[in-house]
Design a protein around this motif. Structure first.
Motif, PDB file in Angstrom:
ATOM      1  N   ALA A  57      17.086  18.874 -14.477  1.00  0.00           N
ATOM      2  CA  ALA A  57      16.753  18.967 -13.050  1.00  0.00           C
ATOM      3  C   ALA A  57      17.726  19.893 -12.328  1.00  0.00           C
ATOM      4  O   ALA A  57      17.315  20.664 -11.441  1.00  0.00           O
ATOM      5  N   MET A  58      19.011  19.843 -12.705  1.00  0.00           N
ATOM      6  CA  MET A  58      19.993  20.726 -12.079  1.00  0.00           C
ATOM      7  C   MET A  58      19.727  22.183 -12.432  1.00  0.00           C
ATOM      8  O   MET A  58      19.848  23.072 -11.585  1.00  0.00           O
ATOM      9  N   GLU A  71      17.619  27.567 -10.902  1.00  0.00           N
ATOM     10  CA  GLU A  71      16.608  28.622 -11.002  1.00  0.00           C
ATOM     11  C   GLU A  71      15.991  28.908  -9.632  1.00  0.00           C
ATOM     12  O   GLU A  71      15.761  30.068  -9.276  1.00  0.00           O
ATOM     13  N   ARG A  72      15.703  27.868  -8.865  1.00  0.00           N
ATOM     14  CA  ARG A  72      15.162  28.080  -7.517  1.00  0.00           C
ATOM     15  C   ARG A  72      16.153  28.870  -6.674  1.00  0.00           C
ATOM     16  O   ARG A  72      15.770  29.781  -5.919  1.00  0.00           O
ATOM     17  N   PHE A  73      17.438  28.536  -6.797  1.00  0.00           N
ATOM     18  CA  PHE A  73      18.469  29.243  -6.043  1.00  0.00           C
ATOM     19  C   PHE A  73      18.559  30.700  -6.467  1.00  0.00           C
ATOM     20  O   PHE A  73      18.646  31.606  -5.633  1.00  0.00           O
ATOM     21  N   VAL A  74      18.538  30.940  -7.767  1.00  0.00           N
ATOM     22  CA  VAL A  74      18.642  32.308  -8.289  1.00  0.00           C
ATOM     23  C   VAL A  74      17.525  33.188  -7.743  1.00  0.00           C
ATOM     24  O   VAL A  74      17.742  34.330  -7.344  1.00  0.00           O
ATOM     25  N   PHE A  75      16.315  32.641  -7.698  1.00  0.00           N
ATOM     26  CA  PHE A  75      15.164  33.436  -7.275  1.00  0.00           C
ATOM     27  C   PHE A  75      14.878  33.348  -5.774  1.00  0.00           C
ATOM     28  O   PHE A  75      13.840  33.821  -5.304  1.00  0.00           O
ATOM     29  N   GLU A 121      24.790  37.090  -9.740  1.00  0.00           N
ATOM     30  CA  GLU A 121      23.457  36.671 -10.169  1.00  0.00           C
ATOM     31  C   GLU A 121      23.074  35.314  -9.611  1.00  0.00           C
ATOM     32  O   GLU A 121      21.891  35.029  -9.382  1.00  0.00           O
ATOM     33  N   GLY A 122      24.070  34.461  -9.411  1.00  0.00           N
ATOM     34  CA  GLY A 122      23.801  33.117  -8.927  1.00  0.00           C
ATOM     35  C   GLY A 122      23.434  32.132 -10.016  1.00  0.00           C
ATOM     36  O   GLY A 122      23.085  30.988  -9.722  1.00  0.00           O
ATOM     37  N   ARG A 123      23.535  32.536 -11.262  1.00  0.00           N
ATOM     38  CA  ARG A 123      23.082  31.694 -12.369  1.00  0.00           C
ATOM     39  C   ARG A 123      24.240  30.920 -13.000  1.00  0.00           C
ATOM     40  O   ARG A 123      25.338  31.442 -13.162  1.00  0.00           O
ATOM     41  N   VAL A 124      23.937  29.682 -13.375  1.00  0.00           N
ATOM     42  CA  VAL A 124      24.890  28.834 -14.089  1.00  0.00           C
ATOM     43  C   VAL A 124      24.578  28.918 -15.580  1.00  0.00           C
ATOM     44  O   VAL A 124      23.438  28.669 -16.001  1.00  0.00           O
ATOM     45  N   VAL A 125      25.587  29.264 -16.384  1.00  0.00           N
ATOM     46  CA  VAL A 125      25.394  29.476 -17.811  1.00  0.00           C
ATOM     47  C   VAL A 125      26.212  28.444 -18.591  1.00  0.00           C
ATOM     48  O   VAL A 125      27.443  28.463 -18.541  1.00  0.00           O
ATOM     49  N   PRO A 126      25.558  27.525 -19.322  1.00  0.00           N
ATOM     50  CA  PRO A 126      26.296  26.527 -20.114  1.00  0.00           C
ATOM     51  C   PRO A 126      27.141  27.190 -21.193  1.00  0.00           C
ATOM     52  O   PRO A 126      26.726  28.172 -21.807  1.00  0.00           O
TER      53      PRO A 126
END
Length: 214
Positions: free
Chosen positions: A13-14, A19-23, A201-206
């Motif tokens: 869910a996070m 993904e919503r934030f990134v786009f 980018e705003g993306r979180v990468v594990p």
């Protein structure tokens, strides 16, 4: 942990929120007056987020979360301390969160300060800052391939790799320092994810995942 979703479902869910934030399509969920009134008498967050205090790392925004969704602990460089451990143990033992996210990022000022502090001609840092970044210094020497008692050339050290190495150290230290947290991971009620946030980018990468089963 009645009523709490599995760690994997919380993490999924996070990631969807990120993904919503990134786009550029956030939902801004659970941020209205009704939500505020509902949680005024108590909290039941879905996750604990231990992140850097950098102003660009606003966890609830990055994951498109609402009020009461995340128990957030932050300091410069996401460095383990007694207060951090106590806060996260509270999140696990009292609030019963199923997930701890340790969140670093690129262009981290604490990481850069740790690298620069190991130069041969480095200006001594103020004592409290030096103490704060000291847990990051081992990652500097690991990435630089230089013994701990030797100076490094900051120009040759990859700050991104230092940040990743420090993130892994932080997750390991969290497990080693807290019997409560390590026991919760062992019994399957808790997972820990170490991830890096890409500022532009705003993306979180594990980067490292512990105890996250389907």
């Amino acid at each position: 942990m009645m009523g709490k979703p599995r760690p994997s479902r919380v993490w999924d869910a996070m990631l969807r929120g990120n993904e919503r934030f990134v786009f550029g399509d956030p939902e801004h969920p659970r941020q209205d007056v009704e939500r505020r009134e509902t949680i005024a008498s108590g909290q039941a967050p879905l996750a604990a987020i231990f992140g850097c205090a950098d102003s660009r790392l606003a966890a609830e925004i990055i994951f498109d979360l609402g009020l009461g969704d995340a128990f957030v602990v932050r300091n410069a460089g996401q460095v383990i301390s007694d207060s951090v451990l106590g806060s996260l143990e509270y999140a696990v033992g009292v609030l019963e969160v199923p997930l701890i996210l340790v969140l670093g990022h690129d262009e981290c000022g604490a990481v850069r300060a740790a690298i620069d502090s190991q130069a041969e001609d480095a200006t001594p840092l103020p004592p409290h800052i030096a103490h704060l970044i000291s847990p990051i210094v081992p990652a500097v020497h690991t990435v630089a391939g230089v013994p701990a008692d030797q100076p490094v050339d900051p120009a040759t050290v990859d700050a991104l790799e230092v940040g990743r190495e420090h993130l892994r150290h932080t997750v390991a230290e969290l497990l080693e320092s807290s019997e409560m947290i390590s026991a919760a991971v062992a019994d399957g009620s808790l997972a820990i994810v170490g991830a890096n946030y890409r500022l532009q980018e705003g993306r979180v990468v594990p980067d490292i995942v512990v105890g996250l089963a389907d």
